[in-house]
Scaffold this active site. Structure first.
Site, PDB file in Angstrom:
ATOM      1  N   ASP A 278       0.861  -1.174   0.000  1.00 56.74           N
ATOM      2  CA  ASP A 278       0.000   0.000   0.000  1.00 56.74           C
ATOM      3  C   ASP A 278       0.900   1.228   0.000  1.00 56.74           C
ATOM      4  OD1 ASP A 278      -1.711   2.108   0.465  1.00 56.74           O
ATOM      5  OD2 ASP A 278      -2.747   1.173   2.147  1.00 56.74           O
TER       6      ASP A 278
ATOM      7  N   THR B 272      -4.739   6.200 -20.738  1.00 63.51           N
ATOM      8  CA  THR B 272      -4.899   5.326 -19.581  1.00 63.51           C
ATOM      9  C   THR B 272      -6.177   5.685 -18.833  1.00 63.51           C
ATOM     10  OG1 THR B 272      -3.705   6.822 -18.098  1.00 63.51           O
ATOM     11  CG2 THR B 272      -2.393   5.173 -19.290  1.00 63.51           C
TER      12      THR B 272
ATOM     13  N   TYR C 176      -0.409  17.881  -7.916  1.00 68.35           N
ATOM     14  CA  TYR C 176       0.220  16.843  -8.738  1.00 68.35           C
ATOM     15  C   TYR C 176       1.573  17.312  -9.261  1.00 68.35           C
ATOM     16  CZ  TYR C 176       0.756  13.336 -12.438  1.00 68.35           C
ATOM     17  OH  TYR C 176       1.224  12.342 -13.247  1.00 68.35           O
TER      18      TYR C 176
ATOM     19  N   ASN D  33       6.361   3.467 -11.307  1.00 67.82           N
ATOM     20  CA  ASN D  33       5.324   3.834 -12.268  1.00 67.82           C
ATOM     21  C   ASN D  33       4.039   4.304 -11.584  1.00 67.82           C
ATOM     22  OD1 ASN D  33       3.739   3.626 -14.905  1.00 67.82           O
ATOM     23  ND2 ASN D  33       2.730   2.087 -13.616  1.00 67.82           N
TER      24      ASN D  33
ATOM     25  N   SER E 116       6.194  12.867 -15.381  1.00 65.98           N
ATOM     26  CA  SER E 116       5.084  13.446 -16.143  1.00 65.98           C
ATOM     27  C   SER E 116       5.537  14.768 -16.736  1.00 65.98           C
ATOM     28  CB  SER E 116       3.893  13.686 -15.208  1.00 65.98           C
ATOM     29  OG  SER E 116       2.923  14.507 -15.803  1.00 65.98           O
TER      30      SER E 116
ATOM     31  N   LYS F 110       5.423  15.873  -8.697  1.00 62.31           N
ATOM     32  CA  LYS F 110       6.278  15.439  -9.796  1.00 62.31           C
ATOM     33  C   LYS F 110       7.570  16.262  -9.879  1.00 62.31           C
ATOM     34  CE  LYS F 110       3.831  12.009 -11.271  1.00 62.31           C
ATOM     35  NZ  LYS F 110       4.355  10.619 -11.195  1.00 62.31           N
TER      36      LYS F 110
END
Length: 236
Positions: free
Chosen positions: A61, A185, A150, A86, A137, A154
């Site tokens: 987890d 995705t 986010y 990933n 990303s 990154k």
């Protein structure tokens, strides 16, 4: 029949987020490696491993990196030649609107978990003179409105990769950041819904294309390190 010496020469690659779009594509592209496939859902992992005779599941987890050391010891992984980070989460929202719970969750999964897992596996990676790949990303290179949490995670992942690369160069461990643009995705579908747009997968990179880029990084000749690799959609 596979001989013991052949098995020892075969790379052992651990992929996080293995049941996601890019993760599953990676597992299939790297099917000649011995694979350790990480996820949270054992049933999904076992279904993927059933398609790949050289794969085995690893349930972790990523929101609880404090549990990794004990679980890795129980898993008795053995050799690890390559570590491909990933897994990732994204929740769009303006800085003025996002809660600290979203920030904490995003940073835990996207940054803290990779840092902890890498640290625990470094002794194995050093013995193999292996590779660590961070699937980052485009948001790790440029932040846009609504992408603050986010993108921050990154950008931090990029810093982690840069620091690790410098620290481990003398140990023969190669470290690469891969920066895919928008990829077709389930996560991308969620993002497009949050943006209020209509989804068209044909506009985006196929997961298999990103997976092939990662495979090249892992299998590149040892005389070079591919420190950063950007992959962008050809259709705009």
């Amino acid at each position: 029949m596979t001989h013991a010496d052949d098995r020892h020469d075969t790379p052992v690659t651990l992929i996080t987020g293995a049941t996601g779009g890019i993760g599953a594509a990676l597992a299939h592209v790297l099917h000649r490696h011995d694979l350790i496939l990480q996820g949270r859902d054992l049933d999904r992992l076992q279904a993927l491993c059933a398609e790949l005779p050289r794969a085995r599941p690893l349930v972790l987890d990523l929101t609880r990196p404090q549990t990794f050391a004990e679980l890795l010891e129980e898993a008795d992984l053995g050799r690890v030649s390559n570590l491909v980070h990933n897994a990732g989460v994204v929740e769009l929202g303006r800085v003025a609107e996002q809660s600290h719970e979203i920030w904490t969750h995003t940073l835990a999964v996207n940054v803290v978990a990779p840092a902890e897992l890498t640290g625990l596996l470094l002794p194995r990676l050093r013995m193999e003179r292996g590779n660590v790949v961070f699937v980052n990303s485009g948001a790790g290179l440029s932040a846009s409105p609504g992408w603050g949490s986010y993108a921050a995670s990154k950008f931090a992942l990029r810093a982690l990769a840069d620091a690790l690369r410098a620290e481990e160069a003398g140990n023969g461990v190669r470290v690469t950041g891969v920066y895919p643009g928008r990829t077709d995705t389930e996560m991308q579908q969620k993002v497009v819904r949050q943006e209020g747009h209509t989804y068209d997968g044909d506009l985006y990179i196929r997961p298999e294309t990103v997976a092939e880029a990662v495979r090249y990084v892992l299998e590149a000749p040892r005389d070079a390190v591919i420190s950063d690799l950007t992959v962008r959609p050809s259709v705009r």
